[in-house]
Write a protein that holds these residues in place. Sequence first.
Motif, short mmCIF file in Angstrom:
data_model
loop_
_atom_site.label_atom_id
_atom_site.label_comp_id
_atom_site.label_asym_id
_atom_site.label_seq_id
_atom_site.Cartn_x
_atom_site.Cartn_y
_atom_site.Cartn_z
N ALA A 127 -8.16 1.02 -0.99
CA ALA A 127 -7.75 0.57 -2.32
C ALA A 127 -8.84 -0.18 -3.07
O ALA A 127 -8.70 -0.43 -4.27
CB ALA A 127 -6.50 -0.31 -2.21
N CYS A 134 -4.34 4.35 5.09
CA CYS A 134 -4.62 3.56 3.89
C CYS A 134 -4.48 2.06 4.12
O CYS A 134 -5.25 1.27 3.55
CB CYS A 134 -3.75 4.04 2.74
N VAL A 178 0.82 -1.20 0.00
CA VAL A 178 0.00 0.00 0.00
C VAL A 178 0.87 1.27 0.00
O VAL A 178 1.63 1.51 0.93
CB VAL A 178 -0.95 0.01 1.22
N ASP A 179 0.76 2.03 -1.07
CA ASP A 179 1.21 3.43 -1.15
C ASP A 179 2.66 3.69 -0.77
O ASP A 179 2.99 4.73 -0.17
CB ASP A 179 0.31 4.31 -0.28
N LYS A 199 -5.57 4.46 -6.84
CA LYS A 199 -6.73 4.75 -6.01
C LYS A 199 -6.74 6.25 -5.70
O LYS A 199 -5.72 6.92 -5.80
CB LYS A 199 -6.69 3.92 -4.72
N THR A 212 -0.41 -0.53 -4.60
CA THR A 212 -1.37 0.55 -4.75
C THR A 212 -0.62 1.86 -4.82
O THR A 212 0.45 2.01 -4.24
CB THR A 212 -2.41 0.61 -3.61
N THR A 264 -7.82 -0.19 3.75
CA THR A 264 -7.77 -1.22 2.71
C THR A 264 -8.00 -2.60 3.32
O THR A 264 -8.76 -3.41 2.77
CB THR A 264 -6.43 -1.16 1.96
N ASP A 284 -1.63 5.90 -4.32
CA ASP A 284 -2.58 6.96 -3.99
C ASP A 284 -2.29 8.10 -4.95
O ASP A 284 -1.17 8.63 -4.94
CB ASP A 284 -2.36 7.38 -2.53
#
Length: 190
Positions: A109, A137, A13-14, A104, A55, A141, A57
């Motif tokens: 996400a 996030c 994530v990110d 996203k 992912t 998610t 952002d």
Amino acid sequence: MQYDPERTAVVVVDMQNGFCHPDGSLYAPPSEAAIDPVDEVIGTARDAGARVLFTRDVHPPEQFADAHYYDEFERWGEHVVEGTWDAELHDELDVREDDHVVEKHTYDAFYETELAGWLRARGVDDLLICGTLANVCVLHTAGSAGLRDFRPVVVEDALGFLEADHRDYAVEHADWLFGETTTVDAIAFA
């Protein structure tokens, strides 16, 4: 706990310049420190044949221009704007051509993205979730994954955060409410 590589994906994530690089708009040193443990999770998954996805952002400059309530730029300042260096994945991550990247526009996400369909089309049920920020996030998610009947497993020592208690909250909440937690060293594939 062992994971079936055919039914498991790592969700990173990110891990973007804006959050993980000292010149990023929302840089947090613990997010930069998470790069090596995240790469270790990725390596373990790849060695077993599990899927890896990232992912990003990304915010179009005008995304919040007409916002009534939800305005991340007001909350966090302008960050990870579409088309900027800030929005790119950090170059120390082992991102490969066959990895899937989900763009996203919110903390979650799964919200208005193809992520759930992509996972289901490949028979993925279990998600090893790592990245940043733990209580934003990553947590949103993971919670959204659980609500969609995926099994979210948060990798507690592969998370970026602003404050250590934010990470602790996210890990405790994930474990208590909707999922499980693990550590980098405890990840094993059958």
